[in-house]
Design a protein around this motif. Sequence first.
Motif, PDB file in Angstrom:
ATOM      1  N   LEU A  20      -0.801 -63.449 -37.763  1.00 37.65           N
ATOM      2  CA  LEU A  20      -0.500 -63.917 -36.713  1.00 37.65           C
ATOM      3  C   LEU A  20       0.922 -63.631 -35.981  1.00 37.65           C
ATOM      4  CD1 LEU A  20      -2.715 -67.226 -36.651  1.00 37.65           C
ATOM      5  CD2 LEU A  20      -3.284 -64.235 -36.641  1.00 37.65           C
ATOM      6  N   ALA A  21       1.121 -62.926 -35.226  1.00 32.44           N
ATOM      7  CA  ALA A  21       2.771 -63.224 -35.012  1.00 32.44           C
ATOM      8  C   ALA A  21       2.395 -63.329 -32.732  1.00 32.44           C
ATOM      9  CB  ALA A  21       2.912 -61.240 -34.176  1.00 32.44           C
ATOM     10  N   ASN A  22       3.434 -63.790 -32.194  1.00 33.54           N
ATOM     11  CA  ASN A  22       3.779 -63.970 -30.987  1.00 33.54           C
ATOM     12  C   ASN A  22       5.396 -63.703 -30.738  1.00 33.54           C
ATOM     13  OD1 ASN A  22       3.185 -65.024 -28.494  1.00 33.54           O
ATOM     14  ND2 ASN A  22       4.763 -66.958 -28.968  1.00 33.54           N
ATOM     15  N   ASN A  23       5.120 -62.395 -29.542  1.00 28.56           N
ATOM     16  CA  ASN A  23       6.448 -62.198 -29.266  1.00 28.56           C
ATOM     17  C   ASN A  23       7.034 -63.948 -28.132  1.00 28.56           C
ATOM     18  OD1 ASN A  23       8.698 -61.824 -27.548  1.00 28.56           O
ATOM     19  ND2 ASN A  23       7.768 -60.094 -26.818  1.00 28.56           N
ATOM     20  N   GLU A  24       8.171 -64.424 -28.670  1.00 27.28           N
ATOM     21  CA  GLU A  24       8.710 -65.512 -28.405  1.00 27.28           C
ATOM     22  C   GLU A  24       9.708 -65.819 -27.151  1.00 27.28           C
ATOM     23  OE1 GLU A  24       8.511 -69.077 -30.700  1.00 27.28           O
ATOM     24  OE2 GLU A  24       6.580 -68.550 -30.394  1.00 27.28           O
ATOM     25  N   GLU A  25      10.223 -64.721 -26.666  1.00 27.63           N
ATOM     26  CA  GLU A  25      11.458 -64.153 -25.365  1.00 27.63           C
ATOM     27  C   GLU A  25       9.879 -64.510 -24.353  1.00 27.63           C
ATOM     28  OE1 GLU A  25      13.596 -60.559 -26.061  1.00 27.63           O
ATOM     29  OE2 GLU A  25      14.449 -61.879 -27.505  1.00 27.63           O
ATOM     30  N   ALA A  26       8.865 -63.473 -24.017  1.00 22.02           N
ATOM     31  CA  ALA A  26       7.653 -63.823 -23.442  1.00 22.02           C
ATOM     32  C   ALA A  26       7.454 -65.104 -23.136  1.00 22.02           C
ATOM     33  CB  ALA A  26       6.699 -62.628 -23.636  1.00 22.02           C
ATOM     34  N   THR A  27       6.805 -65.811 -24.331  1.00 19.87           N
ATOM     35  CA  THR A  27       6.369 -66.978 -23.807  1.00 19.87           C
ATOM     36  C   THR A  27       6.092 -67.588 -25.512  1.00 19.87           C
ATOM     37  OG1 THR A  27       4.488 -66.491 -22.571  1.00 19.87           O
ATOM     38  CG2 THR A  27       4.019 -68.600 -23.394  1.00 19.87           C
ATOM     39  N   ALA A  28       7.041 -69.026 -25.656  1.00 15.90           N
ATOM     40  CA  ALA A  28       6.948 -69.505 -26.852  1.00 15.90           C
ATOM     41  C   ALA A  28       5.657 -69.912 -27.494  1.00 15.90           C
ATOM     42  CB  ALA A  28       8.012 -70.462 -26.978  1.00 15.90           C
ATOM     43  N   ALA A  29       5.555 -69.833 -28.902  1.00 16.24           N
ATOM     44  CA  ALA A  29       3.649 -71.016 -28.894  1.00 16.24           C
ATOM     45  C   ALA A  29       3.839 -72.265 -29.123  1.00 16.24           C
ATOM     46  CB  ALA A  29       3.288 -70.116 -30.635  1.00 16.24           C
ATOM     47  N   SER A  30       3.416 -72.963 -28.735  1.00 15.70           N
ATOM     48  CA  SER A  30       3.896 -74.906 -28.602  1.00 15.70           C
ATOM     49  C   SER A  30       3.204 -75.211 -29.888  1.00 15.70           C
ATOM     50  CB  SER A  30       3.030 -75.204 -27.057  1.00 15.70           C
ATOM     51  OG  SER A  30       1.263 -75.264 -26.845  1.00 15.70           O
ATOM     52  N   GLY A  31       3.153 -76.598 -30.301  1.00 12.32           N
ATOM     53  CA  GLY A  31       2.444 -77.355 -31.389  1.00 12.32           C
ATOM     54  C   GLY A  31       0.859 -76.979 -30.715  1.00 12.32           C
ATOM     55  N   CYS A  32       0.467 -77.496 -29.667  1.00  8.25           N
ATOM     56  CA  CYS A  32      -0.881 -76.919 -29.713  1.00  8.25           C
ATOM     57  C   CYS A  32      -1.434 -75.392 -30.151  1.00  8.25           C
ATOM     58  CB  CYS A  32      -1.810 -77.457 -28.495  1.00  8.25           C
ATOM     59  SG  CYS A  32      -1.562 -79.203 -28.043  1.00  8.25           S
ATOM     60  N   SER A  33      -0.533 -74.546 -29.818  1.00  3.79           N
ATOM     61  CA  SER A  33      -1.240 -73.616 -29.794  1.00  3.79           C
ATOM     62  C   SER A  33      -1.146 -73.424 -30.956  1.00  3.79           C
ATOM     63  CB  SER A  33      -0.373 -72.585 -28.958  1.00  3.79           C
ATOM     64  OG  SER A  33       1.230 -72.090 -29.706  1.00  3.79           O
ATOM     65  N   ILE A  34      -0.224 -73.877 -31.973  1.00  3.75           N
ATOM     66  CA  ILE A  34       0.149 -73.254 -33.052  1.00  3.75           C
ATOM     67  C   ILE A  34      -1.271 -74.223 -34.647  1.00  3.75           C
ATOM     68  CG2 ILE A  34       1.293 -73.292 -35.823  1.00  3.75           C
ATOM     69  CD1 ILE A  34       4.116 -73.427 -34.123  1.00  3.75           C
ATOM     70  N   ASP A  35      -2.023 -74.992 -33.620  1.00  6.85           N
ATOM     71  CA  ASP A  35      -2.805 -76.154 -34.611  1.00  6.85           C
ATOM     72  C   ASP A  35      -3.719 -74.944 -34.219  1.00  6.85           C
ATOM     73  OD1 ASP A  35      -1.554 -77.910 -35.144  1.00  6.85           O
ATOM     74  OD2 ASP A  35      -1.945 -79.377 -32.876  1.00  6.85           O
ATOM     75  N   LYS A  36      -3.859 -73.999 -32.804  1.00  8.45           N
ATOM     76  CA  LYS A  36      -4.995 -73.414 -32.687  1.00  8.45           C
ATOM     77  C   LYS A  36      -5.284 -72.216 -33.916  1.00  8.45           C
ATOM     78  CE  LYS A  36      -5.001 -74.514 -27.546  1.00  8.45           C
ATOM     79  NZ  LYS A  36      -4.942 -73.432 -26.176  1.00  8.45           N
ATOM     80  N   SER A  37      -3.795 -71.591 -33.843  1.00  9.54           N
ATOM     81  CA  SER A  37      -4.292 -70.483 -34.819  1.00  9.54           C
ATOM     82  C   SER A  37      -4.258 -70.932 -36.617  1.00  9.54           C
ATOM     83  CB  SER A  37      -2.809 -70.253 -34.980  1.00  9.54           C
ATOM     84  OG  SER A  37      -1.703 -70.995 -35.642  1.00  9.54           O
ATOM     85  N   VAL A  38      -4.287 -72.562 -36.848  1.00 10.95           N
ATOM     86  CA  VAL A  38      -4.206 -72.822 -38.071  1.00 10.95           C
ATOM     87  C   VAL A  38      -5.848 -73.525 -37.643  1.00 10.95           C
ATOM     88  CG1 VAL A  38      -3.790 -74.858 -39.417  1.00 10.95           C
ATOM     89  CG2 VAL A  38      -2.386 -73.699 -39.040  1.00 10.95           C
ATOM     90  N   SER A  39      -6.464 -73.672 -37.316  1.00 11.07           N
ATOM     91  CA  SER A  39      -7.796 -73.705 -36.722  1.00 11.07           C
ATOM     92  C   SER A  39      -8.688 -72.645 -37.061  1.00 11.07           C
ATOM     93  CB  SER A  39      -8.332 -74.555 -35.341  1.00 11.07           C
ATOM     94  OG  SER A  39      -8.104 -75.702 -35.808  1.00 11.07           O
TER      95      SER A  39
END
Length: 160
Positions: A63-82
């Motif tokens: 899974l990948a995210n362009n952090e320069e555009a929008t950083a992944a939050s703890g909640c969004s990382i939790d969603k990815s783990v789910s």
Amino acid sequence: MYIPFSELPPQARLWIYQASRPLTAAEQSEIKPLLERFATEWSSHGKGLQASAELLHDRFLVLANNEEATAASGCSIDKSVSFVRELEQRYNVSFFDRTQLAFLQNEEVKLIGMQELKNHVAAGEIDKNTLYFDTLVTSYGELQQAWPRPAGNSWLSRYF
């Protein structure tokens, strides 16, 4: 917002999940659209992420995210783990067993239990030049440049 994996910027943040077994071609063809849908819908505090997802070497879910555009939050990382946990249940595979190390040997991904590593090194089956799939890689640029990398150039260097 979904971005094709090959179009990610080098600094894009990665999360690599290693499957406990190779994913079959049929499983991969089912999983790929699920990955694209997840990346399309993945958000942080209501703001869509510039995300991507890919299966590599029949075994690694990235899974990948362009952090320069929008950083992944703890909640969004939790969603990815789910999401990854749901894939585990659906396909009867583990993506969270960190005790298995993956090496590229004879063009095949071979898993070796962490507790067995010293024996494989002592027997000469694994050395500092053996290619290792380091799941601790955190950027797309690093993945492109050095993955798999020689085991001696990873955290495993202490074994050589």
